[in-house]
Design a protein around this motif. Structure first.
Motif, PDB file in Angstrom:
ATOM      1  N   ILE A   7       0.846  -1.199   0.000  1.00 28.73           N
ATOM      2  CA  ILE A   7       0.000   0.000   0.000  1.00 28.73           C
ATOM      3  C   ILE A   7       0.880   1.247   0.000  1.00 28.73           C
ATOM      4  CG2 ILE A   7      -1.710   1.299   1.343  1.00 28.73           C
ATOM      5  CD1 ILE A   7      -2.707  -1.506   2.293  1.00 28.73           C
ATOM      6  N   ASN A   8       0.494   2.219  -0.806  1.00 28.97           N
ATOM      7  CA  ASN A   8       1.193   3.512  -0.841  1.00 28.97           C
ATOM      8  C   ASN A   8       0.578   4.433   0.206  1.00 28.97           C
ATOM      9  OD1 ASN A   8       3.003   2.913  -2.929  1.00 28.97           O
ATOM     10  ND2 ASN A   8       1.447   3.339  -4.468  1.00 28.97           N
ATOM     11  N   ASN A  34      -4.678   3.427   9.026  1.00 28.99           N
ATOM     12  CA  ASN A  34      -3.232   3.253   9.088  1.00 28.99           C
ATOM     13  C   ASN A  34      -2.953   1.749   9.050  1.00 28.99           C
ATOM     14  OD1 ASN A  34      -3.775   2.336  11.694  1.00 28.99           O
ATOM     15  ND2 ASN A  34      -2.821   4.069  12.723  1.00 28.99           N
ATOM     16  N   ARG A  35      -1.700   1.366   9.117  1.00 28.41           N
ATOM     17  CA  ARG A  35      -1.350  -0.066   9.032  1.00 28.41           C
ATOM     18  C   ARG A  35      -2.065  -0.879  10.098  1.00 28.41           C
ATOM     19  NH1 ARG A  35       3.365  -1.465   6.048  1.00 28.41           N
ATOM     20  NH2 ARG A  35       3.496  -3.361   7.283  1.00 28.41           N
ATOM     21  N   GLU A  36      -2.077  -0.349  11.322  1.00 26.38           N
ATOM     22  CA  GLU A  36      -2.692  -1.092  12.420  1.00 26.38           C
ATOM     23  C   GLU A  36      -4.187  -1.262  12.204  1.00 26.38           C
ATOM     24  OE1 GLU A  36      -2.980  -1.079  17.308  1.00 26.38           O
ATOM     25  OE2 GLU A  36      -2.385   0.766  16.277  1.00 26.38           O
ATOM     26  N   GLU A  72     -15.530  -7.659   1.807  1.00 21.83           N
ATOM     27  CA  GLU A  72     -14.492  -7.688   0.778  1.00 21.83           C
ATOM     28  C   GLU A  72     -13.627  -6.447   0.926  1.00 21.83           C
ATOM     29  OE1 GLU A  72     -15.145  -6.981  -3.806  1.00 21.83           O
ATOM     30  OE2 GLU A  72     -15.666  -9.061  -3.304  1.00 21.83           O
ATOM     31  N   LEU A  73     -12.364  -6.582   0.591  1.00 23.48           N
ATOM     32  CA  LEU A  73     -11.410  -5.488   0.668  1.00 23.48           C
ATOM     33  C   LEU A  73     -10.742  -5.364  -0.690  1.00 23.48           C
ATOM     34  CD1 LEU A  73     -10.138  -3.562   2.818  1.00 23.48           C
ATOM     35  CD2 LEU A  73      -8.404  -5.313   3.169  1.00 23.48           C
ATOM     36  N   ARG A  74     -10.679  -4.133  -1.226  1.00 19.70           N
ATOM     37  CA  ARG A  74     -10.065  -3.902  -2.539  1.00 19.70           C
ATOM     38  C   ARG A  74      -9.063  -2.764  -2.447  1.00 19.70           C
ATOM     39  NH1 ARG A  74     -12.885  -5.626  -7.479  1.00 19.70           N
ATOM     40  NH2 ARG A  74     -14.451  -7.144  -6.831  1.00 19.70           N
ATOM     41  N   LEU A  75      -8.046  -2.848  -3.303  1.00 18.00           N
ATOM     42  CA  LEU A  75      -7.001  -1.837  -3.401  1.00 18.00           C
ATOM     43  C   LEU A  75      -6.990  -1.319  -4.835  1.00 18.00           C
ATOM     44  CD1 LEU A  75      -4.519  -0.455  -2.046  1.00 18.00           C
ATOM     45  CD2 LEU A  75      -3.165  -2.421  -2.828  1.00 18.00           C
ATOM     46  N   ASP A  76      -6.934   0.008  -4.994  1.00 16.93           N
ATOM     47  CA  ASP A  76      -6.969   0.575  -6.351  1.00 16.93           C
ATOM     48  C   ASP A  76      -5.642   0.382  -7.078  1.00 16.93           C
ATOM     49  OD1 ASP A  76      -5.412   2.618  -5.090  1.00 16.93           O
ATOM     50  OD2 ASP A  76      -6.189   4.084  -6.510  1.00 16.93           O
ATOM     51  N   CYS A  77      -5.618   0.758  -8.359  1.00 15.22           N
ATOM     52  CA  CYS A  77      -4.466   0.523  -9.243  1.00 15.22           C
ATOM     53  C   CYS A  77      -3.204   1.244  -8.789  1.00 15.22           C
ATOM     54  CB  CYS A  77      -4.816   0.917 -10.678  1.00 15.22           C
ATOM     55  SG  CYS A  77      -5.316   2.643 -10.852  1.00 15.22           S
ATOM     56  N   ASP A  78      -3.323   2.377  -8.134  1.00 12.01           N
ATOM     57  CA  ASP A  78      -2.164   3.107  -7.631  1.00 12.01           C
ATOM     58  C   ASP A  78      -1.788   2.679  -6.215  1.00 12.01           C
ATOM     59  OD1 ASP A  78      -1.891   4.705  -9.948  1.00 12.01           O
ATOM     60  OD2 ASP A  78      -3.442   6.068  -9.229  1.00 12.01           O
ATOM     61  N   ALA A  79      -2.548   1.760  -5.660  1.00  8.83           N
ATOM     62  CA  ALA A  79      -2.325   1.229  -4.314  1.00  8.83           C
ATOM     63  C   ALA A  79      -2.387   2.317  -3.242  1.00  8.83           C
ATOM     64  CB  ALA A  79      -1.002   0.467  -4.242  1.00  8.83           C
TER      65      ALA A  79
END
Length: 131
Positions: A7-8, A34-36, A72-79
């Protein structure tokens, strides 16, 4: 590589997170993670955000009782943006007592409220206060 490393994160270590209804696709709200909080969201199978105003983790529904169950969890193309497909328990995502935080529509040169309050926000938070 850890999935969280892909993740960016922004300069504050945060990523915008958009919660959508898992059935209708309606955008319910946007918050920060955040990460946590993202790790705990996956671990607990419920939305957990980072509250910038409180400076701490915020488990959605901790005050209102309106929990977001993760489907569900999704991440976009730019992360750099997360989408959480959730089941909004109680039907209310917004602290104003509406289904969605996006209840204002730009029309005729101004913002118009187009979604009604489902439940009085004072009643929501009073019911779940344990003082």
């Amino acid at each position: 590589m850890n999935w969280l490393d892909e993740i960016n994160w922004n300069e504050d270590g945060l990523v915008p997170a958009i919660a959508q209804d898992h059935q209708s696709g309606r955008v319910l709200m946007m918050a920060w993670m955040n990460r946590e909080s993202l790790g705990l969201t996956v671990q607990e199978n419920r939305a957990i955000y980072w509250s910038r105003s409180r400076g701490r983790l915020w488990r959605k529904g901790e005050e209102s009782g309106h929990v977001q169950k993760l489907h569900e969890l999704r991440l976009d193309c730019d992360a750099d943006v997360i989408i959480l497909m959730v089941e909004q328990l109680g039907g209310i995502a917004c602290h104003t007592g509406r289904e969605s935080c996006f209840y204002r529509l730009y029309r005729d040169g101004g913002w118009q409220t187009v979604d009604a309050v489902i439940k009085d926000p004072h009643a929501i938070y009073k019911e779940h206060t344990h003082e």
